[in-house]
Design a protein around this motif. Structure first.
Motif, PDB file in Angstrom:
ATOM      1  N   GLY A 264       0.812  -1.216   0.000  1.00  0.00           N
ATOM      2  CA  GLY A 264       0.000   0.000   0.000  1.00  0.00           C
ATOM      3  C   GLY A 264       0.838   1.255   0.000  1.00  0.00           C
ATOM      4  O   GLY A 264       0.480   2.263  -0.625  1.00  0.00           O
ATOM      5  N   GLU A 265       1.978   1.194   0.670  1.00  0.00           N
ATOM      6  CA  GLU A 265       2.850   2.364   0.749  1.00  0.00           C
ATOM      7  C   GLU A 265       3.607   2.572  -0.561  1.00  0.00           C
ATOM      8  O   GLU A 265       3.851   3.704  -0.973  1.00  0.00           O
ATOM      9  N   VAL A 266       3.973   1.475  -1.224  1.00  0.00           N
ATOM     10  CA  VAL A 266       4.589   1.588  -2.547  1.00  0.00           C
ATOM     11  C   VAL A 266       3.606   2.237  -3.520  1.00  0.00           C
ATOM     12  O   VAL A 266       3.974   3.132  -4.301  1.00  0.00           O
ATOM     13  N   ALA A 267       2.348   1.790  -3.462  1.00  0.00           N
ATOM     14  CA  ALA A 267       1.327   2.347  -4.354  1.00  0.00           C
ATOM     15  C   ALA A 267       1.115   3.835  -4.080  1.00  0.00           C
ATOM     16  O   ALA A 267       0.975   4.639  -5.010  1.00  0.00           O
ATOM     17  N   LEU A 268       1.089   4.219  -2.799  1.00  0.00           N
ATOM     18  CA  LEU A 268       0.920   5.628  -2.444  1.00  0.00           C
ATOM     19  C   LEU A 268       2.106   6.453  -2.940  1.00  0.00           C
ATOM     20  O   LEU A 268       1.922   7.551  -3.496  1.00  0.00           O
ATOM     21  N   TYR A 269       3.310   5.937  -2.759  1.00  0.00           N
ATOM     22  CA  TYR A 269       4.522   6.620  -3.234  1.00  0.00           C
ATOM     23  C   TYR A 269       4.438   6.856  -4.743  1.00  0.00           C
ATOM     24  O   TYR A 269       4.750   7.953  -5.234  1.00  0.00           O
ATOM     25  N   ASN A 270       4.021   5.848  -5.475  1.00  0.00           N
ATOM     26  CA  ASN A 270       3.925   5.982  -6.930  1.00  0.00           C
ATOM     27  C   ASN A 270       2.936   7.074  -7.326  1.00  0.00           C
ATOM     28  O   ASN A 270       3.180   7.845  -8.260  1.00  0.00           O
ATOM     29  N   ILE A 271       1.812   7.139  -6.631  1.00  0.00           N
ATOM     30  CA  ILE A 271       0.808   8.168  -6.937  1.00  0.00           C
ATOM     31  C   ILE A 271       1.373   9.566  -6.651  1.00  0.00           C
ATOM     32  O   ILE A 271       1.343  10.458  -7.509  1.00  0.00           O
ATOM     33  N   ILE A 272       1.883   9.744  -5.447  1.00  0.00           N
ATOM     34  CA  ILE A 272       2.313  11.073  -5.012  1.00  0.00           C
ATOM     35  C   ILE A 272       3.468  11.609  -5.851  1.00  0.00           C
ATOM     36  O   ILE A 272       3.520  12.796  -6.177  1.00  0.00           O
ATOM     37  N   THR A 273       4.385  10.729  -6.231  1.00  0.00           N
ATOM     38  CA  THR A 273       5.555  11.186  -6.987  1.00  0.00           C
ATOM     39  C   THR A 273       5.257  11.368  -8.476  1.00  0.00           C
ATOM     40  O   THR A 273       6.156  11.755  -9.228  1.00  0.00           O
ATOM     41  N   HIS A 274       4.026  11.128  -8.886  1.00  0.00           N
ATOM     42  CA  HIS A 274       3.647  11.335 -10.286  1.00  0.00           C
ATOM     43  C   HIS A 274       2.466  12.291 -10.437  1.00  0.00           C
ATOM     44  O   HIS A 274       1.900  12.413 -11.517  1.00  0.00           O
ATOM     45  N   LEU A 275       2.107  12.972  -9.361  1.00  0.00           N
ATOM     46  CA  LEU A 275       1.036  13.954  -9.441  1.00  0.00           C
ATOM     47  C   LEU A 275       1.467  15.132 -10.308  1.00  0.00           C
ATOM     48  O   LEU A 275       2.622  15.552 -10.275  1.00  0.00           O
ATOM     49  N   GLY A 276       0.527  15.669 -11.044  1.00  0.00           N
ATOM     50  CA  GLY A 276       0.826  16.840 -11.860  1.00  0.00           C
ATOM     51  C   GLY A 276       0.684  18.124 -11.062  1.00  0.00           C
ATOM     52  O   GLY A 276       0.631  18.117  -9.821  1.00  0.00           O
ATOM     53  N   ASN A 277       0.578  19.229 -11.759  1.00  0.00           N
ATOM     54  CA  ASN A 277       0.509  20.536 -11.109  1.00  0.00           C
ATOM     55  C   ASN A 277      -0.838  20.826 -10.455  1.00  0.00           C
ATOM     56  O   ASN A 277      -0.960  21.790  -9.712  1.00  0.00           O
ATOM     57  N   GLU A 278      -1.826  19.989 -10.732  1.00  0.00           N
ATOM     58  CA  GLU A 278      -3.165  20.246 -10.177  1.00  0.00           C
ATOM     59  C   GLU A 278      -3.248  19.935  -8.691  1.00  0.00           C
ATOM     60  O   GLU A 278      -4.143  20.414  -8.011  1.00  0.00           O
ATOM     61  N   VAL A 279      -2.342  19.112  -8.188  1.00  0.00           N
ATOM     62  CA  VAL A 279      -2.399  18.681  -6.788  1.00  0.00           C
ATOM     63  C   VAL A 279      -1.113  19.072  -6.069  1.00  0.00           C
ATOM     64  O   VAL A 279      -0.005  18.824  -6.557  1.00  0.00           O
ATOM     65  N   ASP A 280      -1.278  19.689  -4.888  1.00  0.00           N
ATOM     66  CA  ASP A 280      -0.158  20.030  -4.009  1.00  0.00           C
ATOM     67  C   ASP A 280      -0.231  19.084  -2.813  1.00  0.00           C
ATOM     68  O   ASP A 280      -1.038  19.282  -1.903  1.00  0.00           O
ATOM     69  N   PRO A 281       0.584  18.022  -2.796  1.00  0.00           N
ATOM     70  CA  PRO A 281       0.430  16.991  -1.765  1.00  0.00           C
ATOM     71  C   PRO A 281       1.071  17.342  -0.427  1.00  0.00           C
ATOM     72  O   PRO A 281       2.170  17.900  -0.369  1.00  0.00           O
ATOM     73  N   LEU A 282       0.367  17.003   0.636  1.00  0.00           N
ATOM     74  CA  LEU A 282       0.897  17.041   1.992  1.00  0.00           C
ATOM     75  C   LEU A 282       0.727  15.641   2.563  1.00  0.00           C
ATOM     76  O   LEU A 282      -0.400  15.166   2.699  1.00  0.00           O
ATOM     77  N   VAL A 283       1.826  14.975   2.857  1.00  0.00           N
ATOM     78  CA  VAL A 283       1.769  13.605   3.360  1.00  0.00           C
ATOM     79  C   VAL A 283       1.981  13.630   4.867  1.00  0.00           C
ATOM     80  O   VAL A 283       2.969  14.192   5.353  1.00  0.00           O
ATOM     81  N   ILE A 284       1.055  13.018   5.600  1.00  0.00           N
ATOM     82  CA  ILE A 284       1.137  12.984   7.063  1.00  0.00           C
ATOM     83  C   ILE A 284       1.152  11.525   7.502  1.00  0.00           C
ATOM     84  O   ILE A 284       0.198  10.783   7.281  1.00  0.00           O
ATOM     85  N   VAL A 285       2.271  11.128   8.110  1.00  0.00           N
ATOM     86  CA  VAL A 285       2.482   9.739   8.498  1.00  0.00           C
ATOM     87  C   VAL A 285       2.670   9.676  10.007  1.00  0.00           C
ATOM     88  O   VAL A 285       3.178  10.612  10.631  1.00  0.00           O
ATOM     89  N   ALA A 286       2.278   8.537  10.610  1.00  0.00           N
ATOM     90  CA  ALA A 286       2.298   8.414  12.068  1.00  0.00           C
ATOM     91  C   ALA A 286       3.618   7.892  12.623  1.00  0.00           C
ATOM     92  O   ALA A 286       3.732   7.677  13.827  1.00  0.00           O
ATOM     93  N   GLU A 287       4.616   7.676  11.753  1.00  0.00           N
ATOM     94  CA  GLU A 287       5.924   7.222  12.220  1.00  0.00           C
ATOM     95  C   GLU A 287       6.971   7.545  11.156  1.00  0.00           C
ATOM     96  O   GLU A 287       6.650   7.769   9.994  1.00  0.00           O
ATOM     97  N   GLU A 288       8.224   7.568  11.574  1.00  0.00           N
ATOM     98  CA  GLU A 288       9.326   7.671  10.624  1.00  0.00           C
ATOM     99  C   GLU A 288       9.522   6.313   9.960  1.00  0.00           C
ATOM    100  O   GLU A 288       9.141   5.280  10.501  1.00  0.00           O
TER     101      GLU A 288
END
Length: 380
Positions: A15-39
């Motif tokens: 699930g985290e690999v899939a999320l990484y793939n989405i976030i790192t390929h977002l275009g200019n329409e989305v400004d991502p803020l990722v909030i995770v509960a651990e390092e």
């Protein structure tokens, strides 16, 4: 759009690999803020890409709590998730977030608290099969009920996952596959029959429902022939060390010198280039099976269980074989069949690469999700 992506874990899992793939390929329409509960690995890799990541710590006892545990500690865990959601809502307001996208079941719960308090739309991205035996019946029923009431929209990683939620048609839903996000094999997998042994590869974290023990049982029938080797890539992640020990004991008892446990492997694509077949042995419905898409992109024929997400990725007889799960003899016979038919493997290799290009590229996934955000926000 300032969109917040929530996950309770930073471990490098499907699930985290899939999320990484989405976030790192977002275009200019989305400004991502990722909030995770651990390092962890997810946080590190996103930061390397220049993504805005915040770590808002949540206690280990809550993050690592078993999804099926129903006891007195459940009350204190629920209270902590509620408190965490309140803290999170303040951050969402301060960052002017317009939509919350949760990536795991635990983050779905505290994300619901945070989104409601912040007054913004909430999307649950469901990546798990909500049903038995993955979940106890009462837990699955509770999640299904909450999925009707809490999120404004639900994204699922396969039609199988979405159907298990039993949502009404009025709920705004989207099925979007966890896409492949690296360079695909430009040609066909190299025919290596002069380079024996053949390599049969299974990739996935070591967990009983993933069925690695089924592959070990199938591997017994290939002894003492050393022309076929079995590689298992992956490690125990979520309290599954006992299962890993069970596999090691099974290998010792059956003298499976044709099986190698590789542990965690970062570069799966390079590993796949050394293999002849990819097998996927889940004994309960796999929500999606991202590694199957990675295997097809590498030109590998796939043998997978004919339940859940794999039925939507593998075309039986064209890109691989779909077989009844939990049957070691059938798995062994299927492996033999493909290894003995190199032309069929070559055809499946070609078809698999084409299928990934047509259906499972990250650009398609990101476009679908971005349009979904816009529609949901406009109607909220």
């Amino acid at each position: 759009m300032r969109v917040a992506y929530l996950d309770h874990t930073a471990r490098w899992s499907g699930g985290e690999v899939a999320l990484y793939n989405i976030i790192t390929h977002l275009g200019n329409e989305v400004d991502p803020l990722v909030i995770v509960a651990e390092e962890g690995a997810l946080v590190d890799r996103l930061r390397e890409k220049g993504i805005d990541v915040r770590v808002l710590p949540l206690s280990d006892k809550v993050r690592n709590r078993n999804r099926n545990a129903l006891n007195l500690q459940a009350v204190s865990a629920a209270f902590e998730l509620l408190t965490y959601g309140k803290r999170l809502s303040k951050l969402l307001k301060a960052e002017q977030v317009v939509c919350v996208h949760t990536n795991s079941l635990k983050s779905a719960f505290y994300g619901a608290v945070a989104a409601k308090l912040a007054g913004i739309p909430l999307i649950w991205h469901i990546r798990d099969h909500i049903g038995v035996p993955y979940l106890k019946p009462i837990v699955a029923q509770a999640i299904r009920l909450m999925s009707r009431l809490l999120p404004n929209g639900v994204i699922a990683n396969s039609n199988s996952t979405l159907n298990a939620l039993h949502l009404p048609k009025s709920k705004k839903t989207l099925v979007v596959y966890s896409a492949f996000a690296k360079t695909k094999n430009s040609g066909i997998a190299v025919e290596k029959k002069w380079m024996k042994p053949y390599v049969v590869l299974l990739v996935g974290r070591l967990a009983e429902w993933k069925g690695q023990h089924i592959l070990l049982e199938a591997a017994k029938s290939f002894l003492p022939d050393q022309q076929v080797q079995f590689w298992l890539a992956g490690d125990a992640l979520f309290g599954e060390d006992a299962y890993k020990q069970q596999l090691l004991q099974q290998m010792a008892d059956d003298k499976l010198y044709n099986v190698t446990l590789l542990g965690h492997v970062d570069d799966i694509q390079t590993l796949m280039q050394q293999a002849d077949l990819l097998v996927h042995t889940s004994i309960t419905p796999e929500p999606f099976g991202q590694v199957i898409v990675e295997g097809m992109a590498a030109g590998l024929p796939v043998i997978a269980s004919n339940e859940g997400g794999p039925t939507e990725t593998v075309v039986n007889g064209e890109t691989g074989l779909l077989i009844t799960p939990g049957d070691p003899a059938l798995l062994a016979n299927s492996i033999r069949y493909l290894l003995e038919n190199p032309e069929m493997r070559r055809r499946m290799s070609e078809n698999g690469i084409k299928r990934v290009e047509q259906h499972f590229v990250i650009e398609r996934t990101v476009t679908q999700i971005t349009h979904y955000y816009a529609g949901l926000i406009a109607n909220s």
